[in-house]
Design a protein around this motif. Structure first.
Motif, PDB file in Angstrom:
ATOM      1  N   ASN A 319     -21.473 -43.771   2.484  1.00 53.65           N
ATOM      2  CA  ASN A 319     -20.593 -43.124   1.166  1.00 53.65           C
ATOM      3  C   ASN A 319     -19.399 -44.227   0.605  1.00 53.65           C
ATOM      4  O   ASN A 319     -19.464 -45.053   1.387  1.00 53.65           O
ATOM      5  CB  ASN A 319     -19.852 -42.206   2.068  1.00 53.65           C
ATOM      6  CG  ASN A 319     -20.637 -41.045   2.427  1.00 53.65           C
ATOM      7  OD1 ASN A 319     -21.841 -40.517   2.074  1.00 53.65           O
ATOM      8  ND2 ASN A 319     -20.251 -40.339   3.550  1.00 53.65           N
ATOM      9  N   GLY A 320     -19.338 -43.798  -0.593  1.00 51.28           N
ATOM     10  CA  GLY A 320     -18.495 -44.788  -1.374  1.00 51.28           C
ATOM     11  C   GLY A 320     -18.503 -44.286  -2.858  1.00 51.28           C
ATOM     12  O   GLY A 320     -19.224 -43.388  -3.149  1.00 51.28           O
ATOM     13  N   GLN A 321     -17.686 -45.280  -3.596  1.00 56.83           N
ATOM     14  CA  GLN A 321     -17.613 -44.938  -5.165  1.00 56.83           C
ATOM     15  C   GLN A 321     -19.193 -44.907  -5.977  1.00 56.83           C
ATOM     16  O   GLN A 321     -19.394 -44.021  -6.725  1.00 56.83           O
ATOM     17  CB  GLN A 321     -16.932 -46.121  -5.639  1.00 56.83           C
ATOM     18  CG  GLN A 321     -16.609 -45.655  -7.202  1.00 56.83           C
ATOM     19  CD  GLN A 321     -15.783 -46.855  -7.670  1.00 56.83           C
ATOM     20  OE1 GLN A 321     -15.497 -47.848  -7.239  1.00 56.83           O
ATOM     21  NE2 GLN A 321     -15.278 -46.680  -9.094  1.00 56.83           N
ATOM     22  N   ALA A 322     -19.925 -45.865  -5.426  1.00 53.57           N
ATOM     23  CA  ALA A 322     -21.317 -45.988  -6.110  1.00 53.57           C
ATOM     24  C   ALA A 322     -22.141 -44.935  -5.577  1.00 53.57           C
ATOM     25  O   ALA A 322     -22.823 -44.126  -6.641  1.00 53.57           O
ATOM     26  CB  ALA A 322     -22.027 -47.425  -5.671  1.00 53.57           C
ATOM     27  N   LYS A 323     -22.295 -44.234  -4.328  1.00 47.83           N
ATOM     28  CA  LYS A 323     -23.169 -43.211  -3.772  1.00 47.83           C
ATOM     29  C   LYS A 323     -22.475 -42.417  -4.737  1.00 47.83           C
ATOM     30  O   LYS A 323     -23.257 -41.076  -5.064  1.00 47.83           O
ATOM     31  CB  LYS A 323     -23.049 -43.165  -2.397  1.00 47.83           C
ATOM     32  CG  LYS A 323     -24.077 -41.896  -1.957  1.00 47.83           C
ATOM     33  CD  LYS A 323     -23.987 -42.047  -0.449  1.00 47.83           C
ATOM     34  CE  LYS A 323     -24.685 -41.040   0.102  1.00 47.83           C
ATOM     35  NZ  LYS A 323     -24.768 -40.879   1.779  1.00 47.83           N
ATOM     36  N   SER A 324     -21.021 -41.809  -4.674  1.00 50.91           N
ATOM     37  CA  SER A 324     -20.737 -40.696  -5.215  1.00 50.91           C
ATOM     38  C   SER A 324     -20.885 -40.407  -6.637  1.00 50.91           C
ATOM     39  O   SER A 324     -21.451 -39.550  -7.359  1.00 50.91           O
ATOM     40  CB  SER A 324     -19.293 -40.760  -5.086  1.00 50.91           C
ATOM     41  OG  SER A 324     -18.357 -39.620  -5.847  1.00 50.91           O
ATOM     42  N   ALA A 325     -20.918 -41.800  -7.483  1.00 51.60           N
ATOM     43  CA  ALA A 325     -21.235 -41.792  -9.002  1.00 51.60           C
ATOM     44  C   ALA A 325     -22.650 -41.288  -9.256  1.00 51.60           C
ATOM     45  O   ALA A 325     -22.945 -40.746 -10.223  1.00 51.60           O
ATOM     46  CB  ALA A 325     -20.767 -43.115  -9.406  1.00 51.60           C
ATOM     47  N   LEU A 326     -23.657 -42.069  -8.437  1.00 56.86           N
ATOM     48  CA  LEU A 326     -25.011 -41.754  -8.479  1.00 56.86           C
ATOM     49  C   LEU A 326     -25.371 -40.405  -8.267  1.00 56.86           C
ATOM     50  O   LEU A 326     -26.166 -39.644  -8.797  1.00 56.86           O
ATOM     51  CB  LEU A 326     -25.889 -42.695  -7.559  1.00 56.86           C
ATOM     52  CG  LEU A 326     -25.830 -44.312  -8.026  1.00 56.86           C
ATOM     53  CD1 LEU A 326     -26.368 -44.956  -6.958  1.00 56.86           C
ATOM     54  CD2 LEU A 326     -26.980 -44.434  -9.131  1.00 56.86           C
ATOM     55  N   THR A 327     -24.661 -39.696  -7.384  1.00 56.75           N
ATOM     56  CA  THR A 327     -24.959 -38.246  -7.057  1.00 56.75           C
ATOM     57  C   THR A 327     -24.127 -37.502  -8.104  1.00 56.75           C
ATOM     58  O   THR A 327     -25.029 -36.580  -8.708  1.00 56.75           O
ATOM     59  CB  THR A 327     -23.959 -37.949  -5.734  1.00 56.75           C
ATOM     60  OG1 THR A 327     -24.260 -38.548  -4.685  1.00 56.75           O
ATOM     61  CG2 THR A 327     -24.023 -36.364  -5.506  1.00 56.75           C
ATOM     62  N   GLU A 328     -22.893 -37.867  -8.576  1.00 58.65           N
ATOM     63  CA  GLU A 328     -22.655 -37.067 -10.012  1.00 58.65           C
ATOM     64  C   GLU A 328     -23.448 -37.327 -11.199  1.00 58.65           C
ATOM     65  O   GLU A 328     -23.375 -36.400 -11.797  1.00 58.65           O
ATOM     66  CB  GLU A 328     -21.125 -37.335 -10.309  1.00 58.65           C
ATOM     67  CG  GLU A 328     -20.546 -36.459 -11.294  1.00 58.65           C
ATOM     68  CD  GLU A 328     -18.980 -36.325 -11.197  1.00 58.65           C
ATOM     69  OE1 GLU A 328     -18.603 -35.726 -12.224  1.00 58.65           O
ATOM     70  OE2 GLU A 328     -18.364 -36.835 -10.209  1.00 58.65           O
ATOM     71  N   ALA A 329     -24.048 -38.329 -11.081  1.00 57.32           N
ATOM     72  CA  ALA A 329     -25.076 -38.590 -12.292  1.00 57.32           C
ATOM     73  C   ALA A 329     -26.278 -37.588 -12.337  1.00 57.32           C
ATOM     74  O   ALA A 329     -26.727 -37.100 -13.370  1.00 57.32           O
ATOM     75  CB  ALA A 329     -25.745 -39.812 -12.289  1.00 57.32           C
ATOM     76  N   VAL A 330     -26.650 -37.353 -10.920  1.00 59.36           N
ATOM     77  CA  VAL A 330     -27.785 -36.106 -10.970  1.00 59.36           C
ATOM     78  C   VAL A 330     -27.307 -34.777 -11.430  1.00 59.36           C
ATOM     79  O   VAL A 330     -27.782 -34.116 -12.112  1.00 59.36           O
ATOM     80  CB  VAL A 330     -28.232 -36.321  -9.508  1.00 59.36           C
ATOM     81  CG1 VAL A 330     -29.220 -35.065  -9.427  1.00 59.36           C
ATOM     82  CG2 VAL A 330     -28.935 -37.470  -8.987  1.00 59.36           C
ATOM     83  N   GLN A 331     -26.109 -34.545 -10.973  1.00 59.22           N
ATOM     84  CA  GLN A 331     -25.565 -33.197 -11.285  1.00 59.22           C
ATOM     85  C   GLN A 331     -25.073 -33.103 -12.937  1.00 59.22           C
ATOM     86  O   GLN A 331     -25.457 -31.983 -13.184  1.00 59.22           O
ATOM     87  CB  GLN A 331     -24.137 -33.161 -10.554  1.00 59.22           C
ATOM     88  CG  GLN A 331     -24.433 -33.053  -8.858  1.00 59.22           C
ATOM     89  CD  GLN A 331     -23.218 -33.511  -8.187  1.00 59.22           C
ATOM     90  OE1 GLN A 331     -22.377 -34.049  -8.685  1.00 59.22           O
ATOM     91  NE2 GLN A 331     -23.201 -33.015  -6.926  1.00 59.22           N
ATOM     92  N   PHE A 332     -24.948 -34.225 -13.439  1.00 56.71           N
ATOM     93  CA  PHE A 332     -24.518 -34.443 -14.800  1.00 56.71           C
ATOM     94  C   PHE A 332     -25.902 -34.005 -15.571  1.00 56.71           C
ATOM     95  O   PHE A 332     -26.081 -32.986 -16.460  1.00 56.71           O
ATOM     96  CB  PHE A 332     -23.944 -35.753 -15.374  1.00 56.71           C
ATOM     97  CG  PHE A 332     -24.141 -35.588 -16.664  1.00 56.71           C
ATOM     98  CD1 PHE A 332     -23.239 -35.170 -17.534  1.00 56.71           C
ATOM     99  CD2 PHE A 332     -25.126 -36.383 -17.384  1.00 56.71           C
ATOM    100  CE1 PHE A 332     -23.243 -35.419 -19.251  1.00 56.71           C
ATOM    101  CE2 PHE A 332     -25.304 -36.722 -18.814  1.00 56.71           C
ATOM    102  CZ  PHE A 332     -24.197 -36.038 -19.616  1.00 56.71           C
ATOM    103  N   ALA A 333     -26.980 -34.773 -15.229  1.00 58.31           N
ATOM    104  CA  ALA A 333     -28.251 -34.491 -15.811  1.00 58.31           C
ATOM    105  C   ALA A 333     -28.730 -33.060 -15.764  1.00 58.31           C
ATOM    106  O   ALA A 333     -29.343 -32.430 -16.660  1.00 58.31           O
ATOM    107  CB  ALA A 333     -29.466 -35.515 -15.088  1.00 58.31           C
TER     108      ALA A 333
END
Length: 338
Positions: A319-333
């Protein structure tokens, strides 16, 4: 490391690409420098036409994924800058060719290059960008990277040909549709993510995890696009509403509507797909049928399913900033339709 599963967000705040953009902003500036440098040519039309699309408001989502996955792996080098530019060139080349094939006149709210400069120029500049992408692959020096990106380029082309031959065919089924979008869209998402593991010198399991993340994200992304084509508007999409309908493309909302429809509705879809019913009134009727049979909603449900699979693929990573950002990128898509 034990898997950590992060669910599709349950709060009410709209997901955004801002976290991933913030994460990779410095790297993305370096990628843009590479892109501008490699677009140069003594033939003025090449940078003019390529720049029209590359600078045309795209989110740079695919190269951002390469950069963000490198951040996820704490990669300290700079090889990923040229490779992210390579990914963007491949994507842009396919867009130039797609707009010619689809006879499109609008992309991202602007006139397409083929409308401004003509089909021959668009095809040839697309070829130029493909060539530049292979130069960047070779300069990286990794045969594995070359294999991943060159294979993705071939698979994308196969997907586009498969889509072309499926066009105006009412018998196109869900399996073939998934094959098409898996090739023409998801293959580059997968490759963009996987090459980060190669440059970071991680093992095959990490490569496969990032490949799965990108591939499932790509499928979700395309499912949403195909739903948006019927329920959004031209300003939101940056292209003409109903393009898929008028082009006779059999996407998942239509496949589901045909399967659930009456004999009369099936005949309407046959006439529409074969090009005999493509008026604005016919498009409105098509939308009514899709809504009546809940096929837009079901397509979005499928998109969320693939989005969750993408997020699950990140489970093994810390867990961390990169994983969180990649997760939200999916949610955005997945949330783009709303």
């Amino acid at each position: 490391m034990s898997a950590t599963v992060t669910p599709i967000r349950g709060d009410t705040s709209p997901p955004s690409l801002d976290p991933v953009m913030s994460l990779v902003s410095t790297d993305l500036n370096k990628v843009n420098t590479v892109i501008l440098d490699r677009m140069r040519s003594d033939v003025p039309l090449i940078p003019e036409l390529a720049g029209h699309l590359i600078a045309g408001g795209g989110k740079r989502m695919r190269p951002m994924l390469t950069l963000a996955c490198a951040k996820l792996l704490d990669y300290p080098g700079d090889r990923h800058h040229k490779l992210a530019a390579c990914v963007e060139f491949i994507h842009t080349a396919t867009l130039l060719h797609d707009d010619v094939v689809d006879i499109s006149d609008q992309r991202r709210g602007k006139k397409t290059a083929n409308v401004i400069w003509g089909n021959p120029a668009s095809v040839l500049v697309g070829d130029f960008l493909f060539s530049r992408s292979f130069e960047l692959m070779v300069e990286d020096g990794s045969l594995k990277v070359l294999k991943i990106l060159s294979n993705a380029s071939a698979v994308i082309a196969e997907g586009e040909v498969n889509q072309l031959t499926a066009q105006r065919r009412i018998d196109t089924g869900e399996d073939r549709y998934l094959d098409i979008i898996g090739a023409k869209t998801a293959a580059l998402f997968a490759a963009a993510c996987r090459i980060a593991a190669v440059v970071a010198e991680r093992d095959e399991d990490v490569e496969k995890a990032l490949d799965a993340y990108g591939r499932n994200l790509g499928i979700a992304f395309q499912l949403v696009d195909d739903a948006i084509d019927y329920v959004s508007d031209g300003e939101t999409m940056g292209k003409d509403v109903g393009d898929d309908f008028r082009d006779g493309k059999v996407t998942l909302p239509v496949i589901l509507a045909i399967a659930r429809g009456t004999d009369e509705e099936k005949q309407f879809w046959r006439d529409a797909i074969e090009g005999r019913r493509v008026s604005d009134e016919d498009l409105a009727h098509a939308k009514d049928l899709l809504i009546h049979h809940n096929t837009i909603a079901d397509t979005m449900t499928r998109a969320r399913h693939y989005g969750q699979r993408a997020i699950d693929a990140l489970g093994p990573f810390a867990n961390g900033q990169a994983k969180s950002a990649l997760t939200e990128a999916v949610q955005f898509a997945v949330a783009r339709a709303y």
